[in-house]
Design a protein around this motif. Structure first.
Motif, PDB file in Angstrom:
ATOM      1  N   ASN A  25     -31.437-100.840 -82.861  1.00 22.96           N
ATOM      2  CA  ASN A  25     -31.834-102.234 -83.093  1.00 22.96           C
ATOM      3  C   ASN A  25     -33.111-102.375 -83.910  1.00 22.96           C
ATOM      4  OD1 ASN A  25     -31.417-105.040 -82.806  1.00 22.96           O
ATOM      5  ND2 ASN A  25     -32.807-105.146 -81.068  1.00 22.96           N
ATOM      6  N   VAL A  26     -33.594-101.290 -84.528  1.00 21.76           N
ATOM      7  CA  VAL A  26     -34.731-101.397 -85.444  1.00 21.76           C
ATOM      8  C   VAL A  26     -34.179-101.854 -86.787  1.00 21.76           C
ATOM      9  CG1 VAL A  26     -36.569-100.145 -86.629  1.00 21.76           C
ATOM     10  CG2 VAL A  26     -36.045 -99.634 -84.242  1.00 21.76           C
ATOM     11  N   GLY A  27     -34.681-102.964 -87.316  1.00 21.70           N
ATOM     12  CA  GLY A  27     -34.058-103.584 -88.467  1.00 21.70           C
ATOM     13  C   GLY A  27     -34.511-103.085 -89.816  1.00 21.70           C
ATOM     14  N   LYS A  28     -35.783-102.780 -89.985  1.00 25.23           N
ATOM     15  CA  LYS A  28     -36.313-102.436 -91.302  1.00 25.23           C
ATOM     16  C   LYS A  28     -36.231-100.930 -91.548  1.00 25.23           C
ATOM     17  CE  LYS A  28     -39.422-106.399 -91.448  1.00 25.23           C
ATOM     18  NZ  LYS A  28     -40.830-106.873 -91.595  1.00 25.23           N
ATOM     19  N   GLY A  83     -38.157-102.226 -79.831  1.00 27.45           N
ATOM     20  CA  GLY A  83     -37.327-103.386 -80.088  1.00 27.45           C
ATOM     21  C   GLY A  83     -37.240-103.715 -81.562  1.00 27.45           C
ATOM     22  N   ASN A  84     -36.530-104.789 -81.862  1.00 28.50           N
ATOM     23  CA  ASN A  84     -36.395-105.259 -83.229  1.00 28.50           C
ATOM     24  C   ASN A  84     -37.699-105.876 -83.714  1.00 28.50           C
ATOM     25  OD1 ASN A  84     -35.642-107.817 -85.073  1.00 28.50           O
ATOM     26  ND2 ASN A  84     -34.171-106.176 -85.429  1.00 28.50           N
ATOM     27  N   GLU A  85     -37.973-105.728 -85.013  1.00 25.31           N
ATOM     28  CA  GLU A  85     -39.234-106.210 -85.567  1.00 25.31           C
ATOM     29  C   GLU A  85     -39.417-107.717 -85.376  1.00 25.31           C
ATOM     30  OE1 GLU A  85     -38.005-102.655 -88.075  1.00 25.31           O
ATOM     31  OE2 GLU A  85     -37.043-104.323 -87.051  1.00 25.31           O
ATOM     32  N   SER A  91     -33.559-106.489 -77.114  1.00 23.36           N
ATOM     33  CA  SER A  91     -32.420-107.289 -76.656  1.00 23.36           C
ATOM     34  C   SER A  91     -32.251-107.103 -75.148  1.00 23.36           C
ATOM     35  CB  SER A  91     -31.152-106.830 -77.378  1.00 23.36           C
ATOM     36  OG  SER A  91     -30.808-105.503 -76.980  1.00 23.36           O
ATOM     37  N   GLN A 149     -31.020-103.675 -74.385  1.00 21.41           N
ATOM     38  CA  GLN A 149     -32.048-102.644 -74.433  1.00 21.41           C
ATOM     39  C   GLN A 149     -32.916-102.667 -73.179  1.00 21.41           C
ATOM     40  OE1 GLN A 149     -33.487-103.709 -78.575  1.00 21.41           O
ATOM     41  NE2 GLN A 149     -33.717-101.482 -78.680  1.00 21.41           N
TER      42      GLN A 149
END
Length: 242
Positions: free
Chosen positions: A43-46, A133-135, A140, A143
């Motif tokens: 779930n890491v976006g970048k 988590g996501n940036e 979520s 998670q």
């Protein structure tokens, strides 16, 4: 809940760096019995954060990187360390969690959560996989449910609401290395001595994780070839029927 006590380490391990190991990201001499850390990426976006996290994972003695839901990891910014971070791939977070449970690994969420402990308290108790988590939206619910406990990094001004994912992960991995008393790598001049093996050595004498990854890729190639052969057979049958 009382703070976990860091495992005792022989004086020799604390006073001088251990000798280099030929296996990438593996334990050094006298390090086999020390608590291990793992990096769980989900779930890491970048993409640019992956390479920085891999570089920090290598620097702070992470044993393996768990990659969930992806077949290949973007490694931009890793500064040549990607080949020295053993990676294990999982289709779902549930499968990764089950693997951690089977191996006695607790999952620590790096998140500003109500139950989170300040990372400088070192609330660790053994082998630990760290998940970020996501940036944009943080962790979520899926998670959070997978985590056994949480840590956060205290900030000392109101200038920003949170840290960059890669920076936060790097800080926490360093704290775990300090708690686990991992021996410092040898230094030469203004840099640390590198443990590097060429591609031929990694192919002819792979460590356990490298062998597992090689077997996984071979199985994927075999499955792809089988699918291509089936498609060719179907096309041949269609031509015969025409």
């Amino acid at each position: 809940m009382a703070d976990a006590v860091a495992p005792a380490a022989p004086a020799a391990e604390l006073s001088a760096p251990a000798s280099s190991s030929s296996a990438p990201a593996g334990p050094k001499e006298g390090q086999e019995s020390m608590p291990k850390s793992y990096l769980l990426l989900f779930n890491v976006g970048k993409r640019q954060n992956f390479g920085t996290l891999l570089r920090s994972a290598c620097a702070f003695g992470v044993s393996e990187v768990f990659v969930v839901g992806a077949k290949k990891l973007a490694t931009f910014g890793n500064q040549g360390t990607a080949g020295y971070s053993p990676e294990r791939y999982f289709d779902t977070l549930e499968i990764a969690k089950a693997d951690c449970v089977a191996r006695g690994i607790r999952i620590c969420g790096i998140e500003i959560d109500e139950s989170a402990r300040p990372v400088q308290e070192h609330p660790f108790s053994g082998p630990t996989a760290f998940m970020l988590g996501n940036e944009g939206i943080g962790m979520s619910p899926q998670q959070r449910a997978a985590c056994n406990f949480f840590v956060y990094i205290p900030q000392h001004s109101g200038a920003t609401a949170s840290l960059n994912v890669a920076i936060a992960g790097s800080i926490v991995l360093h704290h775990f290395a300090l708690w686990a008393r991992l021996p410092e790598q040898a230094r030469s001049g203004e840099k640390y001595v590198l443990d590097r093996r060429d591609k031929l050595e990694r192919y002819t004498n792979p460590c356990e994780t490298e062998k597992s990854e090689m077997d996984r890729k071979r199985a994927e190639r075999a499955a792809k070839r089988q699918l291509e052969n089936c498609d060719e057979d179907n096309e041949a049958m269609e031509d015969e029927d025409a």
